[in-house]
Design an enzyme around this catalytic site. Structure first.
Site, PDB file in Angstrom:
ATOM      1  N   LYS B 210       0.864  -1.190   0.000  1.00 13.29           N
ATOM      2  CA  LYS B 210       0.000   0.000   0.000  1.00 13.29           C
ATOM      3  C   LYS B 210       0.895   1.233   0.000  1.00 13.29           C
ATOM      4  O   LYS B 210       1.468   1.586   1.018  1.00 13.29           O
ATOM      5  CB  LYS B 210      -0.899  -0.015   1.248  1.00 13.29           C
ATOM      6  N   GLU B 286       9.047   0.383  11.318  1.00 12.92           N
ATOM      7  CA  GLU B 286      10.131   1.348  11.186  1.00 12.92           C
ATOM      8  C   GLU B 286       9.470   2.707  11.318  1.00 12.92           C
ATOM      9  O   GLU B 286       8.763   3.146  10.418  1.00 12.92           O
ATOM     10  CB  GLU B 286      10.821   1.153   9.836  1.00 12.92           C
ATOM     11  N   CYS B 320      12.951  10.003   8.360  1.00  6.89           N
ATOM     12  CA  CYS B 320      12.676   9.519   9.708  1.00  6.89           C
ATOM     13  C   CYS B 320      13.928   9.566  10.581  1.00  6.89           C
ATOM     14  O   CYS B 320      13.847   9.756  11.783  1.00  6.89           O
ATOM     15  CB  CYS B 320      12.130   8.101   9.659  1.00  6.89           C
ATOM     16  N   GLU B 431       8.857  14.903  16.531  1.00  5.52           N
ATOM     17  CA  GLU B 431       9.326  14.841  15.156  1.00  5.52           C
ATOM     18  C   GLU B 431       8.574  15.869  14.316  1.00  5.52           C
ATOM     19  O   GLU B 431       7.352  15.867  14.263  1.00  5.52           O
ATOM     20  CB  GLU B 431       9.070  13.429  14.612  1.00  5.52           C
TER      21      GLU B 431
END
Lengths: 285, 526
Positions: B210, B286, B320, B431
């Protein structure tokens, strides 16, 4: 006149000390030779144990692998010295296994500790590696302990089940909090006495006896716990443990194995409680 | 690119409309001529799902638009996947499984080699498409994303017939897990598809992928490559859509594995849904990060500056493992900040398809809003904000305006950083996923370690010092899965990538990455 024997009081093992549960509660096991009482650990005891493990872990991980290996071997030596007491402890159940059966479990447990004594300074060589990246970099991957690991021990094989989870977790430098077998926590208490005399630093191994149903809902989501391993838990406990992953993404591994099998040991058991760190450094003059 | 002190001193800069017609921005302070990538890329007006080897209409006929974030122009329409689509894809993967897994490793590997080769042959087209759909500079999609994605297939191709060597102590070929559900983010669309698909396929699994809502086009182009190389139907299926599509896939009862890359928040939701399954399945995650980049006083400062820049401004900070917390030793703080500001000024924000562009477009309106929120919050929390091209003003509103409004169309954010950041401030903890750096100081190595590890994340870290023994000691004590020493943001298919703590579990790449797609001997799901 017959002498009145001195019965042992079994306690929790937290931060290298044998302490009674702060809750003042106990559990009764109806053993053939008379009732045995164990501490029924509380949520507060659990927190204390995690805190002790957290405090002890960095210096245990910093100890060199050869030293950890020797301490492990000494634990096996101490267990060998407590052989008879360990055999008796396994039989502290309302329907105890035969003495021969208990004897086999103790021997397998001692041998398992010896097995992992040898892994301390070999596991990083077997699973670590240098990676041939395309570029002028030195790149390698090494395993490191996740930190504090919680162990959930099975009812069956109360000693070997514990050793099978305990040894692979602490050989790489983790500190552990153990929920001993719910049906028979006595072997865990005797093992704690062996550990206390084996140079294992205080706090590396913490042992709680009590009801899993009561403690797991607090253990599973505990944010200071980096990994949980469990051997043959019930489906209900499995689910509680897995839900704990969602809290702080701790690594949860459910082992489904007969601990008496010689295959119930090895690097894949260690891998449940390590993370892999990869280092890059440029190579240049 | 050289920095031009004269231009900086006078603040001279001009805005040039680069490229054909309506591309909104290319901001130059040097007299660079526009250098747009001109390779034509054919984009169909509409794409269906890729299921069982063919592009198919979505079950309920719904499509959504994917846009170019630099121009806000609609590029194409893609299918909005719903439960029936996901189910159809999972069934196709299930049907394809037994033939694929029983194919010899060598033959499976040859398919992957073919895929890698075809990606290399179509590299330019893939790079342009990636930059159009996601906003990243062509320089990066051309030199990093696409070559690495192809290299990932090439590396894993060679593993397919050597899997027994991937896990110590195996006596026979290990088994694949089965049907893998793979959900990927928008920051490295094709590369993340390669990270997920290549190891899974090498190990004999079949996949349902996806792609991210905002960046589906290169994955669909990869589907064309699968058709070209004759990959058996159903081995890889691609269902496009939004978060609800991802949820339908993650909660499908007939999958054997979930691999997810994305936010920690969604990762936890997936972990919760996996816990609720009747049959537990392996999961690898992750997730996010707030990675520290630590500069010691004995570092080579100029090299470190380059590392700071690539650490936070690479891919607009949509990384990330971005080095988003800069920890500078107090004694060199002023020097580092002066040089950082100077170097930041030389970054060129502009048309992603211009070969001289360093900072492209922010990936989406949603992400632009997130960055805006954090910038505003950081300013409100009191940290001084420094924005490229905006020296000499302390007016907070003007700074924010300058940082976030580069052009009338598209989504943009100039490179910037906050100085004097306190560890408790939001911009030091959460973040941001944008070109925004938080600068903090430390006095001793112990304090650096303490500050670096003071986060629930543990994805990556950078260490800069010329002292070898210090490198190893600091790297050892940092709680993160990837440690870049005197470098930052390096990736390679042979190098395992993944985090500690709340940055997830499992590794991608290298021999360790294969473990995520093989049934381990104890049968213990990770």
């Amino acid at each position: 006149m017959s002498r009145l024997s001195v019965a042992k009081t079994y306690k929790l093992f937290i931060a290298g000390a044998f302490s009674r549960t702060e809750s003042g509660r106990s559990l009764k096991i109806d053993a053939p030779d008379g009732p045995v009482h164990l501490c029924r650990a509380s949520r507060k005891d659990l927190r204390n144990a995690v805190e002790a493990a957290r405090k002890a872990q960095p210096s245990w991980a910093d100890a060199n692998a050869f030293l950890r290996s020797q301490i492990f071997y000494r634990l096996a030596e101490m267990m060998e010295g407590k052989r008879d007491e360990l055999i008796a402890s396994i039989r502290c159940e309302s329907e105890p296994p035969s003495r021969d059966e208990a004897c086999r479990e103790v021997e397998a447990s001692i041998d398992r500790v010896v097995h992992y004594a040898g892994w301390c300074d070999k596991y990083p060589q077997v699973v670590g590696c240098a990676n041939p990246v395309s570029g002028p970099y030195h790149n390698f991957t090494i395993p490191e302990p996740v930190g504090v690991v919680a162990l959930v021990c099975p009812d069956a094989r109360p000693l070997l089940g514990l050793v099978s989870l305990l040894a692979p977790a602490i050989c790489t430098g983790n500190a552990v909090v153990t929920l001993a077998s719910e049906r028979n926590g006595v072997p865990a208490c005797v093992l704690a006495e062996a550990a206390a005399t084996s140079d294992l630093p205080a706090g590396v191994l913490n042992i709680l006896t009590g009801l899993h149903e009561e403690l797991l809902p607090h253990l599973a989501p505990h944010r200071e716990v980096g990994a949980i391993t469990a051997l043959n838990p019930t489906p209900q406990y499995t689910r509680t443990l897995r839900e704990g992953v969602a809290e702080n993404l701790k690594r949860v591994t459910i082992f489904d194995a007969d601990p008496m099998s010689p295959d119930a040991q090895g690097p894949e058991w260690i891998s449940a409680t390590v993370d892999h760190k990869t280092l890059w450094h440029p190579s240049a003059t | 690119m050289k920095s031009d002190d004269t231009a900086l001193a006078t603040g001279s800069r001009e805005t040039v409309h680069a490229g054909p017609g309506d591309l909104p921005v290319n901001e130059l302070y040097l007299e660079y001529a526009p250098a747009p990538e001109t390779a034509p890329v054919e984009i169909l007006p509409r794409y269906g799902h890729f299921i069982d080897g063919a592009f198919v209409e979505p079950a309920d006929g719904k499509y959504f638009e994917t846009i170019n974030p630099a121009t806000e122009q609609v590029l194409s329409e893609v299918a909005l996947g719903t439960e029936p689509d996901v189910d159809r894809a999972v069934q196709a993967a299930r049907r394809a499984l037994s033939a694929w897994r029983s194919l010899s490793g060598g033959e499976r590997g040859k398919y992957l080699y073919r895929i890698a080769r075809r990606m290399q042959e179509r590299a330019r087209e893939l790079a342009v498409l990636e930059s159009m759909d996601g906003g990243k500079p062509i320089k990066e999609s051309r030199d990093v994303d696409i070559p690495l994605a192809a290299a990932h297939f090439f590396y894993h191709a060679g593993w397919a017939d050597k899997l027994r060597y991937a896990i110590p102590g195996l006596r026979s070929e290990p088994e694949p897990l089965g049907v893998c559900a793979q959900i990927i983010p928008w920051n490295f669309p094709l590369l993340m598809a390669a990270w997920k698909l290549a190891p899974a396929l090498a190990c004999g699994n079949t996949c349902v992928l996806k792609p991210a809502e905002t960046t589906p086009l290169t994955a669909l182009r990869l589907a064309e490559i699968f058709q070209e190389v004759g990959l058996p139907a159903g081995v890889v299926n691609i269902v496009t859509g939004d978060g609800s599509t991802g949820r339908a896939l993650a909660e499908h009862p007939d999958i054997d594995k979930i691999a997810f890359t994305g936010s920690t928040q969604v990762g936890k939701q997936i972990a919760r849904s996996v816990a609720a399954r009747a049959r537990p399945i392996p999961l690898t995650l992750e997730l996010g990060g707030k990675s520290p980049n630590i500069i010691f006083e004995d570092a080579s400062i100029d090299q470190a500056i380059e590392g700071i820049i690539s650490g936070i401004y690479f891919n607009q900070g949509h990384v990330c493992c971005a080095g988003s917390r800069l920890l500078v030793q107090e004694s060199i703080h002023d020097e580092v900040l002066t040089k950082l500001r100077l170097r930041m000024e030389s970054l060129r924000v502009g048309d992603p398809l211009d070969k001289n562009t360093d900072i492209g477009a922010i990936n989406s309106k949603t992400q632009h809003e997130t960055i805006t929120r954090y910038l505003t919050l950081g300013v409100r929390e009191g940290a001084p904000l420094h924005v490229a091209g905006c020296n000499g003003t302390n007016d907070r509103d003007a700074l924010l305006e300058h940082a976030l409004s580069c052009a009338p169309r598209g989504y943009w954010c100039r490179p910037c950083f906050f100085s004097e950041v306190e560890p408790s401030q939001t911009i030091a903890r959460e973040e941001i996923f944008g070109p925004v750096l938080s600068v903090m100081t430390f006095r001793t190595p112990d304090e650096a370690i303490q500050r670096a590890n003071n986060t629930p994340y543990g994805l990556a870290a950078g260490v800069w010092t010329d002292k070898g023994s210090k490198i190893f000691e600091i790297a050892r004590r940092l709680r993160a899965g990837v440690i870049w020493c005197n470098t930052y943001n390096r990736f390679d298919p042979s190098s395992p990538f993944g985090g500690y703590k709340e940055s997830g579990f499992g590794r991608e790449g290298g021999v360790h990455g294969l473990h995520a797609y093989l049934r381990l001997p104890t049968g213990a799901p990770q």
